[in-house]
Design a protein around this motif. Sequence first.
Motif, mmCIF file in Angstrom:
data_model
loop_
_atom_site.group_PDB
_atom_site.id
_atom_site.type_symbol
_atom_site.label_atom_id
_atom_site.label_comp_id
_atom_site.label_asym_id
_atom_site.label_seq_id
_atom_site.Cartn_x
_atom_site.Cartn_y
_atom_site.Cartn_z
ATOM 1 N N LYS A 192 0.829 -1.205 0.000
ATOM 2 C CA LYS A 192 0.000 0.000 0.000
ATOM 3 C C LYS A 192 0.865 1.257 0.000
ATOM 4 O O LYS A 192 0.554 2.239 -0.690
ATOM 5 N N LEU A 193 1.945 1.248 0.761
ATOM 6 C CA LEU A 193 2.835 2.409 0.789
ATOM 7 C C LEU A 193 3.525 2.603 -0.558
ATOM 8 O O LEU A 193 3.720 3.737 -1.003
ATOM 9 N N VAL A 223 2.328 8.899 5.974
ATOM 10 C CA VAL A 223 3.663 9.309 6.442
ATOM 11 C C VAL A 223 3.947 8.746 7.835
ATOM 12 O O VAL A 223 4.994 8.127 8.051
ATOM 13 N N PRO A 224 3.040 8.923 8.818
ATOM 14 C CA PRO A 224 3.327 8.334 10.133
ATOM 15 C C PRO A 224 3.373 6.807 10.134
ATOM 16 O O PRO A 224 4.107 6.223 10.918
ATOM 17 N N ILE A 225 2.608 6.142 9.251
ATOM 18 C CA ILE A 225 2.710 4.678 9.174
ATOM 19 C C ILE A 225 4.103 4.283 8.687
ATOM 20 O O ILE A 225 4.733 3.379 9.240
ATOM 21 N N ALA A 226 4.593 4.969 7.650
ATOM 22 C CA ALA A 226 5.938 4.673 7.140
ATOM 23 C C ALA A 226 6.976 4.892 8.232
ATOM 24 O O ALA A 226 7.913 4.101 8.388
ATOM 25 N N ASN A 233 13.222 5.949 4.017
ATOM 26 C CA ASN A 233 13.303 6.476 2.653
ATOM 27 C C ASN A 233 11.935 6.911 2.150
ATOM 28 O O ASN A 233 11.760 8.014 1.631
ATOM 29 N N ILE A 234 10.944 6.036 2.325
ATOM 30 C CA ILE A 234 9.580 6.375 1.889
ATOM 31 C C ILE A 234 9.006 7.489 2.761
ATOM 32 O O ILE A 234 8.314 8.390 2.283
ATOM 33 N N TYR A 235 9.285 7.423 4.049
ATOM 34 C CA TYR A 235 8.804 8.443 4.995
ATOM 35 C C TYR A 235 9.242 9.839 4.545
ATOM 36 O O TYR A 235 8.434 10.766 4.455
ATOM 37 N N ARG A 236 10.531 9.980 4.206
ATOM 38 C CA ARG A 236 11.043 11.294 3.819
ATOM 39 C C ARG A 236 10.482 11.737 2.470
ATOM 40 O O ARG A 236 10.122 12.902 2.277
#
Length: 767
Positions: A192-193, A223-226, A233-236
């Motif tokens: 999903k991300l 974003v908070p799940i990542a 990397n995905i979060y940023r």
Amino acid sequence: MNLTPADTEVTGKPASRAKRPAKSAPGAATSAANAAPTTTPPVTSSPLATPTLTAGVASVTHLTEKLAEYMSPSDLKKVKEAYRFSDEMHLGQVRKSGEPYISHPIAVAEICSDWKLDAQAIMAALLHDVMEDQDVKKDELIERFGAPVAHLVDGLSKLEKIEFQSQIEAQAENFRKMLLAMASDVRVILIKLADRLHNMRTLDVMAPAKKRRIASETMEVYVPIAHRLGLNNIYRELQDLSFAHLYPLRYHVLAKAVKAARGNRREVVKKILEAVKNTLAMAEIDAEVYGREKTLYGIYKKMRSKHLTFSQVLDVYGFRVVVDSFPNCYVALGTLHSLYKPMPGKFKDYIAIRKLNGYQSLHTTLIGPYGTPVEFQIRTQEMHRTAESGVAAHWLYKTGDTNMSDLQQRTHSWLQSLLDIQQQTGDSAEFLEHVKVDLYPDSVYVFTPKSKIISLPRGATPIDFAYAIHTGIGDHTVSVTINGEAAQLRSELRNGDIVEIVTDPASRPSPSWLSFVRTGKARSAIRHHLRTINLPESIVLGRQLLTQALAAAHLEPDLPETLIERLLNESSAKSLDELYADIGIGKRMAALVARHIYGLMGGESAAMPVDHANAAELDPVTICGSEGVSVQLAQCCLPIPGDQIIGQLRRDQGLLVHTLDCTVAKRQKQKEPDRWIPVKWGSDINRRFDSRIKLLINNEKGILARVAAEIGESDANIVFVGMDEDAEHVLHQLRFTIQVKDRVHLAGLLRNVRRVAGVNRVLRERS
């Protein structure tokens, strides 16, 4: 916030769903698709450049080349079969950019391949939209690709066939479905991300309003799940892409400033890199050292929180030191501190106490050349791998694995907490509320008396701590000691606190706890208890409220059986008592249920006649003060019998009674006028009520004793006493919380106290 778990709108699919094409030979579907390669890049840690696909046809060649590096030929064959099926199902379907729709599943699978996900996950990534878009049944996927792949695809698909009361409820329910699927298999959220990341990378073709909505949803939830899963990397990248679409002007101005700063600071960065490498080499530490640029959103957030201009944000660049062993992390730290002076209070040891998402590093900020603050992160190769890929670096498919890493155990505990919250939560919107509370990562670390570390969100209280240990401990909490000293249950916990909970089997959760607990687990457990324990009271209150609402609409309270059956079906309630209970705890509004009933009887519910002239004259809800926790007296005004009162229906907390002139009630009534109902005191009241009084007294000997004696002689009990003095130490203010029978009793007490020598003024204290 609107949630779109399966991103139908995000991906730019046609407004009317494409019909499932007639099956053709796989070669016919794929020969044209392979004509040109896709340009979708893998996950990048530099979100400043937003990748996009080239329009035209899509190719799976790049994906298969990447998969061949780590996947067996038999698994690769299965992936190609999934691709051919997905390509066939999406044949003729295009994205808003004009690209063939199959380019999106390929891009999602490529992102997943960078994590080296297994064949089942890659197949699910390629198939993730076929159930939702082409009406492919789960049974067909099980038959073609096996149950694990079908379960993954099902967890990623929207609930299309269920009727919901509102779009928001439907979206929240879809999100709950995805998170619960994630709880049994973490690969669901990884796919999903990846799906959300590619949608964000290609969001430019969407309308501005839709871009803002999707970007806001991404920032609030994905974003908070990542971050929670350690996928930095995905979060940023998701953060920066959301920032770019939410505030495009600010993003471009800041990007231009950072680009200019690169040239100005290149020499400083080069000088620091050379000095650090030479110093570590002299200390015989084998290390990789490289500079890194903070994300635009990180810089923007710092500017906003500390009210800085861009020129005042000095630590735009940081440095990472990756060493070969755990002890060398600390040796490298000492070496760097000998090279540059550390800034006091700017050292954090996330190796000894790692973050909730498994992140480990030493953080220190040093005063570099020209007085510039420079942040260093020091870690091992294994820590670096976990920091970048998080849970994707350590697989968590089998919950029974006894050799799980610490990160796996932490993730597993969080996923299990989702199931606990689900069991105790009344509806999907409430479930989403609880989960969002737990997603935000800022945390404190406290200790049990046996030195076990418990991680909690910042602002957490002893009640959150108790529920984090066990629901039974939370339910029976009566008091707490923090660092050996008695403390209030609403105290905010701080890093390093040693917390000890005192329980009593006879104790039960209080509705007031909901006003200060922070964790989703604590909030859902308290609400679950209040719903179940106080069910009879809630049913009685709900029945009374609905009867009043029906009377206001000139409807009989005795409803026909056929109408009750239709009402329960359409309101998703299992019984009439459950419907009454929902009304009694404020989950449903009696007036809206009455409108629904009027509509079922053949009228237009929006135009339901309500006799406003007589509505105020209907019998109010009678309050006796002994109803239990389903009816609470507001602490801001402490109503007592004889006061004019009004009731507020709070969601899942029942009825809160205020005085009619309470300033807090007046403010809240303006915000939610439909949650207020008329109430009155009953005639049979056999208990005492708390009330606050304030006295202005002379500073003289024995005054407190005389006032206390007079209160006792007035047949009132003192619950609390406090004192404030003025700057000149001439007059004091005495504050009492006392227990009285009613307003008449209080008035007589005030007259008696006013006659005490040394008392200048006495009055009842309100909000």
